[in-house]
Design a protein around this motif. Structure first.
Motif, PDB file in Angstrom:
ATOM      1  N   PRO A 110       0.809  -1.227   0.000  1.00 23.13           N
ATOM      2  CA  PRO A 110       0.000   0.000   0.000  1.00 23.13           C
ATOM      3  C   PRO A 110       0.839   1.273   0.000  1.00 23.13           C
ATOM      4  O   PRO A 110       0.466   2.271  -0.620  1.00 23.13           O
ATOM      5  CB  PRO A 110      -0.850  -0.128   1.261  1.00 23.13           C
ATOM      6  CG  PRO A 110      -0.175  -1.165   2.099  1.00 23.13           C
ATOM      7  CD  PRO A 110       0.502  -2.083   1.157  1.00 23.13           C
ATOM      8  N   VAL A 111       1.983   1.267   0.684  1.00 21.77           N
ATOM      9  CA  VAL A 111       2.835   2.462   0.706  1.00 21.77           C
ATOM     10  C   VAL A 111       3.420   2.713  -0.681  1.00 21.77           C
ATOM     11  O   VAL A 111       3.436   3.852  -1.171  1.00 21.77           O
ATOM     12  CB  VAL A 111       3.958   2.310   1.752  1.00 21.77           C
ATOM     13  CG1 VAL A 111       4.943   3.470   1.655  1.00 21.77           C
ATOM     14  CG2 VAL A 111       3.369   2.229   3.162  1.00 21.77           C
ATOM     15  N   GLY A 112       3.883   1.652  -1.347  1.00 27.94           N
ATOM     16  CA  GLY A 112       4.442   1.808  -2.684  1.00 27.94           C
ATOM     17  C   GLY A 112       3.407   2.299  -3.677  1.00 27.94           C
ATOM     18  O   GLY A 112       3.686   3.184  -4.501  1.00 27.94           O
ATOM     19  N   ARG A 113       2.199   1.754  -3.590  1.00 29.21           N
ATOM     20  CA  ARG A 113       1.142   2.195  -4.509  1.00 29.21           C
ATOM     21  C   ARG A 113       0.777   3.662  -4.254  1.00 29.21           C
ATOM     22  O   ARG A 113       0.509   4.410  -5.191  1.00 29.21           O
ATOM     23  CB  ARG A 113      -0.087   1.291  -4.370  1.00 29.21           C
ATOM     24  CG  ARG A 113       0.146  -0.128  -4.894  1.00 29.21           C
ATOM     25  CD  ARG A 113      -1.166  -0.861  -5.082  1.00 29.21           C
ATOM     26  NE  ARG A 113      -1.908  -1.021  -3.844  1.00 29.21           N
ATOM     27  CZ  ARG A 113      -1.763  -2.026  -2.991  1.00 29.21           C
ATOM     28  NH1 ARG A 113      -0.878  -2.988  -3.258  1.00 29.21           N
ATOM     29  NH2 ARG A 113      -2.493  -2.110  -1.891  1.00 29.21           N
ATOM     30  N   ARG A 114       0.776   4.065  -2.981  1.00 24.31           N
ATOM     31  CA  ARG A 114       0.475   5.462  -2.662  1.00 24.31           C
ATOM     32  C   ARG A 114       1.568   6.389  -3.195  1.00 24.31           C
ATOM     33  O   ARG A 114       1.278   7.453  -3.742  1.00 24.31           O
ATOM     34  CB  ARG A 114       0.328   5.620  -1.141  1.00 24.31           C
ATOM     35  CG  ARG A 114       0.223   7.062  -0.645  1.00 24.31           C
ATOM     36  CD  ARG A 114      -0.873   7.847  -1.336  1.00 24.31           C
ATOM     37  NE  ARG A 114      -2.176   7.224  -1.197  1.00 24.31           N
ATOM     38  CZ  ARG A 114      -3.274   7.671  -1.762  1.00 24.31           C
ATOM     39  NH1 ARG A 114      -3.214   8.738  -2.554  1.00 24.31           N
ATOM     40  NH2 ARG A 114      -4.427   7.051  -1.603  1.00 24.31           N
ATOM     41  N   HIS A 115       2.830   5.980  -3.031  1.00 22.05           N
ATOM     42  CA  HIS A 115       3.918   6.792  -3.580  1.00 22.05           C
ATOM     43  C   HIS A 115       3.776   6.921  -5.095  1.00 22.05           C
ATOM     44  O   HIS A 115       3.944   8.013  -5.656  1.00 22.05           O
ATOM     45  CB  HIS A 115       5.269   6.158  -3.250  1.00 22.05           C
ATOM     46  CG  HIS A 115       5.688   6.329  -1.823  1.00 22.05           C
ATOM     47  ND1 HIS A 115       5.362   7.429  -1.070  1.00 22.05           N
ATOM     48  CD2 HIS A 115       6.440   5.522  -1.018  1.00 22.05           C
ATOM     49  CE1 HIS A 115       5.885   7.314   0.144  1.00 22.05           C
ATOM     50  NE2 HIS A 115       6.535   6.164   0.203  1.00 22.05           N
ATOM     51  N   ALA A 116       3.492   5.811  -5.771  1.00 21.15           N
ATOM     52  CA  ALA A 116       3.342   5.849  -7.226  1.00 21.15           C
ATOM     53  C   ALA A 116       2.206   6.779  -7.620  1.00 21.15           C
ATOM     54  O   ALA A 116       2.330   7.576  -8.567  1.00 21.15           O
ATOM     55  CB  ALA A 116       3.089   4.443  -7.767  1.00 21.15           C
ATOM     56  N   HIS A 117       1.093   6.677  -6.910  1.00 24.89           N
ATOM     57  CA  HIS A 117      -0.065   7.537  -7.191  1.00 24.89           C
ATOM     58  C   HIS A 117       0.288   9.009  -7.002  1.00 24.89           C
ATOM     59  O   HIS A 117       0.022   9.848  -7.876  1.00 24.89           O
ATOM     60  CB  HIS A 117      -1.228   7.148  -6.283  1.00 24.89           C
ATOM     61  CG  HIS A 117      -2.442   8.008  -6.443  1.00 24.89           C
ATOM     62  ND1 HIS A 117      -2.547   9.256  -5.858  1.00 24.89           N
ATOM     63  CD2 HIS A 117      -3.601   7.816  -7.142  1.00 24.89           C
ATOM     64  CE1 HIS A 117      -3.703   9.803  -6.183  1.00 24.89           C
ATOM     65  NE2 HIS A 117      -4.372   8.941  -6.960  1.00 24.89           N
ATOM     66  N   ASP A 118       0.896   9.337  -5.874  1.00 26.43           N
ATOM     67  CA  ASP A 118       1.144  10.739  -5.557  1.00 26.43           C
ATOM     68  C   ASP A 118       2.168  11.364  -6.510  1.00 26.43           C
ATOM     69  O   ASP A 118       1.989  12.501  -6.967  1.00 26.43           O
ATOM     70  CB  ASP A 118       1.624  10.870  -4.112  1.00 26.43           C
ATOM     71  CG  ASP A 118       0.525  10.545  -3.102  1.00 26.43           C
ATOM     72  OD1 ASP A 118      -0.648  10.426  -3.519  1.00 26.43           O
ATOM     73  OD2 ASP A 118       0.836  10.388  -1.910  1.00 26.43           O
ATOM     74  N   PHE A 119       3.235  10.634  -6.794  1.00 23.74           N
ATOM     75  CA  PHE A 119       4.247  11.153  -7.724  1.00 23.74           C
ATOM     76  C   PHE A 119       3.650  11.308  -9.120  1.00 23.74           C
ATOM     77  O   PHE A 119       3.851  12.336  -9.784  1.00 23.74           O
ATOM     78  CB  PHE A 119       5.466  10.237  -7.761  1.00 23.74           C
ATOM     79  CG  PHE A 119       6.520  10.573  -6.742  1.00 23.74           C
ATOM     80  CD1 PHE A 119       7.669  11.244  -7.109  1.00 23.74           C
ATOM     81  CD2 PHE A 119       6.357  10.219  -5.418  1.00 23.74           C
ATOM     82  CE1 PHE A 119       8.643  11.567  -6.174  1.00 23.74           C
ATOM     83  CE2 PHE A 119       7.314  10.531  -4.466  1.00 23.74           C
ATOM     84  CZ  PHE A 119       8.468  11.210  -4.847  1.00 23.74           C
ATOM     85  N   ALA A 120       2.940  10.293  -9.595  1.00 24.27           N
ATOM     86  CA  ALA A 120       2.376  10.349 -10.946  1.00 24.27           C
ATOM     87  C   ALA A 120       1.361  11.476 -11.071  1.00 24.27           C
ATOM     88  O   ALA A 120       1.339  12.204 -12.072  1.00 24.27           O
ATOM     89  CB  ALA A 120       1.740   9.009 -11.311  1.00 24.27           C
ATOM     90  N   ALA A 121       0.508  11.653 -10.063  1.00 19.41           N
ATOM     91  CA  ALA A 121      -0.496  12.709 -10.114  1.00 19.41           C
ATOM     92  C   ALA A 121       0.160  14.084 -10.168  1.00 19.41           C
ATOM     93  O   ALA A 121      -0.210  14.938 -10.982  1.00 19.41           O
ATOM     94  CB  ALA A 121      -1.421  12.609  -8.898  1.00 19.41           C
ATOM     95  N   ALA A 122       1.142  14.303  -9.304  1.00 18.31           N
ATOM     96  CA  ALA A 122       1.800  15.608  -9.255  1.00 18.31           C
ATOM     97  C   ALA A 122       2.552  15.906 -10.548  1.00 18.31           C
ATOM     98  O   ALA A 122       2.526  17.036 -11.050  1.00 18.31           O
ATOM     99  CB  ALA A 122       2.750  15.660  -8.062  1.00 18.31           C
TER     100      ALA A 122
END
Length: 378
Positions: A127-139
């Protein structure tokens, strides 16, 4: 010999067993880029050219049913074959080892000309890795970068979804034919990407997933992007292949550090030891990629329009003094406008228009909005 169309010649070469991208490009080089002449030469002189018997047979007696099915697929809206001889074939792919000869594209092929960041990582990310991927990609998508990945589970899917959520562009390079859904659980995600972004494949329609397809997919991901961000990866992850290929292409490689107790952080830590940039926030990536993105846009514009690239001093004023850019700004007006409308108003080719919009966006003259629209800042 019966005359065939350019499209049929391309489809025949791409379907020929054992030919591959290197073989297709070698035949094109012998025919000065004329695909029909390349096919005729291969059929007549295949043995002298060193083509294998099965390749020669596939070129002389192709499966007509498959070629007809390929042509029917290409006749549908928003589906095309993007060939290395086309003006809008991504120039960054020409600067990588073993570039593809052609790509099947579903959706907006213009996104392939825009600056891209590959976001890759483990299929079984936590879950932490997926959240990092989401946040970086969105920004990063909000800052105008196209997010490119492989439509796999885990990190890939999180990155694609994030770009879609913020109205950004995203490109999914797949290891099957462009008409297939793999994995099946991503049917809805694939449909959303086809609507808002682009699905890209080196493989002909109907070609199923095979283990050897995914390293080839990874090289295209690495070749399209200005840089590759690895979020979570084990020591045997395919994402490390993508990162290595990106480095071989001369592209930036970024890695997120993680806990020493997390097995999916070990691949990132190895990349960092081997020279990848350790990143902890989005601005670190932007700082290194924006100059590269600006250079890509200027290079593409110069190549397509045979113009002298605008120098670093007063870039906005210099762009606005250019008569072609001035005409484009007039075509933009002051209300949000779609890419199709801009094409009609400006008369510019898709690759030239994409490169010019990129320059204007990077220099703060306009912003891209959801739905593929653009608007002047002032």
């Amino acid at each position: 010999m019966q005359e065939i169309s350019v499209q049929t010649a391309w489809l025949t070469l791409l379907r020929a067993p054992g030919l591959g991208s290197k073989g297709v490009r070698a035949l094109l080089a012998l025919a000065d880029g004329d695909v029909c002449r390349a096919l005729e030469r291969a059929r007549c002189d295949g043995r002298a050219l060193g083509l294998a018997p099965r390749t020669r047979d596939g070129l002389r007696r192709p499966d007509s049913a498959r070629l007809e099915a390929d042509a029917e697929w290409l006749a549908r809206p928003h589906q095309r074959l993007l060939c290395c001889t086309d003006a809008d074939f991504p120039p960054q792919l020409e600067r990588m080892p073993d570039p593809p000869a052609a790509l099947f594209v579903v959706g907006n092929a213009d996104l392939l000309l825009r600056p891209q960041l590959a976001v890759v990582g483990a299929r079984h990310a936590g879950p932490v890795g997926r959240r990092h991927a989401h946040d970086f990609a969105a920004a990063l998508a909000q800052r105008g970068l196209v997010i490119t990945s492989g439509l796999a589970e885990g990190i890939d899917a999180a990155a694609h979804r994030a770009a879609l959520e913020v109205g950004g562009g995203t490109v999914a390079v797949v290891g099957t034919g462009p008409d297939l859904v793999y994995p099946r659980c991503h049917a809805a995600l694939r449909e959303a990407i086809a609507e808002q972004g682009a699905i890209v494949s080196e493989f002909s329609p109907g070609v199923k997933a095979r283990p050897g397809h995914f390293p080839r997919r990874n090289r295209i991901i690495a070749g399209l992007a200005l840089g590759t961000l690895v979020v979570e990866a084990g020591l045997r992850s395919g994402s490390l292949i993508t990162a290595r290929l990106a480095a071989e292409c001369g592209r930036e490689v970024y890695a997120l550090p993680g806990s020493i107790h997390n097995p999916l952080a070990r691949g990132c830590h190895r990349l960092i030891r081997d020279g990848a940039r350790l990143v902890e926030d989005v601005e670190e990536i932007c700082a290194s990629l924006v100059p590269l993105a600006r250079a890509q846009g200027a290079d593409l514009a110069a190549r397509l329009r045979e113009e002298v690239p605008v120098g670093p001093e007063e870039p906005v004023a210099a762009l606005q003094r250019d008569p072609v850019y001035a005409d484009l700004l007039e075509a933009l007006g002051h209300d949000p406008v779609t890419l199709d409308t801009l094409r009609e108003r400006s008369g510019l080719s898709p690759p030239a228009l994409s490169s010019m919009l990129l320059r204007l966006e990077l220099d703060g003259v306009l912003v891209s909005q959801s739905g593929g629209r653009y608007q002047r800042v002032s």
